[in-house]
Design an enzyme around this catalytic site. Structure first.
Site, mmCIF file in Angstrom:
data_model
loop_
_atom_site.group_PDB
_atom_site.id
_atom_site.type_symbol
_atom_site.label_atom_id
_atom_site.label_comp_id
_atom_site.label_asym_id
_atom_site.label_seq_id
_atom_site.Cartn_x
_atom_site.Cartn_y
_atom_site.Cartn_z
ATOM 1 N N ASP A 20 0.833 -1.204 0.000
ATOM 2 C CA ASP A 20 0.000 0.000 0.000
ATOM 3 C C ASP A 20 0.872 1.260 0.000
ATOM 4 O OD1 ASP A 20 -2.322 1.388 -0.026
ATOM 5 O OD2 ASP A 20 -2.786 1.114 2.079
ATOM 6 N N ASN B 61 -10.481 -3.177 -6.633
ATOM 7 C CA ASN B 61 -9.652 -2.214 -7.362
ATOM 8 C C ASN B 61 -10.219 -1.845 -8.742
ATOM 9 O OD1 ASN B 61 -6.420 -3.321 -6.048
ATOM 10 N ND2 ASN B 61 -7.770 -1.688 -5.358
HETATM 11 C C1 FPP Z 1 -1.764 0.008 -3.597
HETATM 12 O O1 FPP Z 1 -1.314 1.343 -3.553
HETATM 13 C C2 FPP Z 1 -1.149 -0.714 -4.710
HETATM 14 C C3 FPP Z 1 -1.806 -1.317 -5.757
HETATM 15 C C4 FPP Z 1 -3.269 -1.355 -5.859
HETATM 16 C C5 FPP Z 1 -1.117 -1.921 -6.892
HETATM 17 C C6 FPP Z 1 0.069 -2.757 -6.494
HETATM 18 C C7 FPP Z 1 0.671 -3.303 -7.704
HETATM 19 C C8 FPP Z 1 2.002 -3.344 -7.940
HETATM 20 C C9 FPP Z 1 3.025 -2.851 -6.994
HETATM 21 C C10 FPP Z 1 2.488 -3.921 -9.216
HETATM 22 C C11 FPP Z 1 2.740 -5.396 -9.041
HETATM 23 C C12 FPP Z 1 3.168 -5.957 -10.345
HETATM 24 C C13 FPP Z 1 3.249 -7.271 -10.668
HETATM 25 C C14 FPP Z 1 3.599 -7.698 -12.017
HETATM 26 C C15 FPP Z 1 2.946 -8.321 -9.716
HETATM 27 P P1 FPP Z 1 -2.385 2.521 -3.671
HETATM 28 O O2 FPP Z 1 -2.537 2.879 -5.096
HETATM 29 O O3 FPP Z 1 -3.646 2.110 -2.988
HETATM 30 O O4 FPP Z 1 -1.671 3.663 -2.878
HETATM 31 P P2 FPP Z 1 -2.395 4.837 -2.047
HETATM 32 O O5 FPP Z 1 -3.109 4.147 -0.923
HETATM 33 O O6 FPP Z 1 -1.258 5.678 -1.591
HETATM 34 O O7 FPP Z 1 -3.327 5.535 -2.997
#
Ligand code: FPP
Length: 264
Positions: A39, A87
């Site tokens: 996160d 998501n």
């Molecule tokens: C949450 O941060 C993260 C995600 C929803 C996406 C995570 C995906 C990756 C790191 C890529 C993984 C790739 C592979 C190929 C496995 P957020 O967007 O919710 O952050 P925020 O809470 O600060 O808005």
């Protein structure tokens, strides 16, 4: 991923580490299975006045770093929450970016994963993913299935409640066909219908960015996991942050509902 992990041995649970463990970590008390809620990508980007998607791109680097370290230190499995069933509610552009990112990363890293003995699997309702991504997932799963190194589970279009409902439905179908006696359903039977069937439950859950929630992740499997919540944003999650999580884990007394054993 560039260094060879070819010396990995095929054993369940923890594997012998190939690199010296950082001082202070006890090889005998490492978690066999680490789960991560990655996160804080959006906030990381926001702090730098970058588009949110740049945080996801950097998040991939943090995931590769974490996988390499877990593998090097002999941790048996890493499970990452890449995309939840909720998501899809994000802006269309961000969802499309993430799907393309998954495709690109998979295509780019598959050879390294193969060489380095990683066993990759994707857990979730994969049939709702774009066709091209589904094909890449199938290919990566098949080509790494016989590998002997770390198990790497990527939860994609995954929801814990949905997984439990799916398991209940699969069992009900077996009962309806006359293949299963309802009285025979126990925890083991139930767990056998989950995406993680055959794998040990996580010992440690790491959640970055300070949020103190499970967020519909591995609801069954995390029953006895130790929780480590860090304020570090996922793209900044590095070796020091992983060591801190493992040290925290090693400081816990795990009782699984029992009591501490008394000194003899
Ligand atoms: C949450 O941060 C993260 C995600 C929803 C996406 C995570 C995906 C990756 C790191 C890529 C993984 C790739 C592979 C190929 C496995 P957020 O967007 O919710 O952050 P925020 O809470 O600060 O808005």
């Amino acid at each position: 991923m560039s260094r060879s992990l070819a010396t990995a041995l095929s054993v369940e649970g923890n594997r012998p580490s190939r690199c010296a463990l950082p001082p202070g970590l006890d090889a005998a008390r490492l978690p066999a299975h680490v789960a991560v809620i990655m996160d804080g990508n959006g906030r990381w980007a926001g702090q730098r006045k970058l588009p949110r998607v740049m945080g996801h791109r950097e998040g991939v680097e943090a995931l590769k770093r974490t996988l390499r370290l877990c593998s090097d230190w002999g941790i048996g499995a890493l499970t990452a929450y890449a995309f939840s069933t909720e998501n899809w509610n994000r802006p269309g552009e961000e969802v499309s970016f993430l799907m393309t990112l998954f495709e690109r990363v998979l295509a780019r890293e598959l050879q390294a994963l193969e060489q380095e003995q990683v066993r990759i699997r994707f857990l979730g309702d994969l049939e709702q993913l774009p066709e091209g991504l589904q094909q890449l997932i199938q290919d990566a799963t098949d080509r790494t299935a016989a590998n002997t190194g770390i198990r790497f589970n990527v939860c994609t279009n995954y929801g814990g409640r949905r997984e439990l409902v799916r398991a209940a439905r699969l069992l009900a179908e077996q009962v309806q066909r006359g293949d299963l006696d309802p009285e025979a359903i126990d925890e083991q039977t139930f767990a056998s219908q989950l995406f993680t069937s055959g794998q040990a439950d996580p010992d440690l859950l790491i959640r970055t960015s300070g949020e103190q929630r499970i967020s519909n992740f591995l609801l069954w499997q995390l029953a006895y996991a130790e929780l480590h919540i860090t304020d570090v944003l996922w793209p900044d999650f590095d070796e020091a942050a992983l060591i801190a999580a493992l040290m925290d884990f090693q400081s816990r007394q795990r009782r699984f509902g029992g009591v501490d054993s008394l000194p003899s």
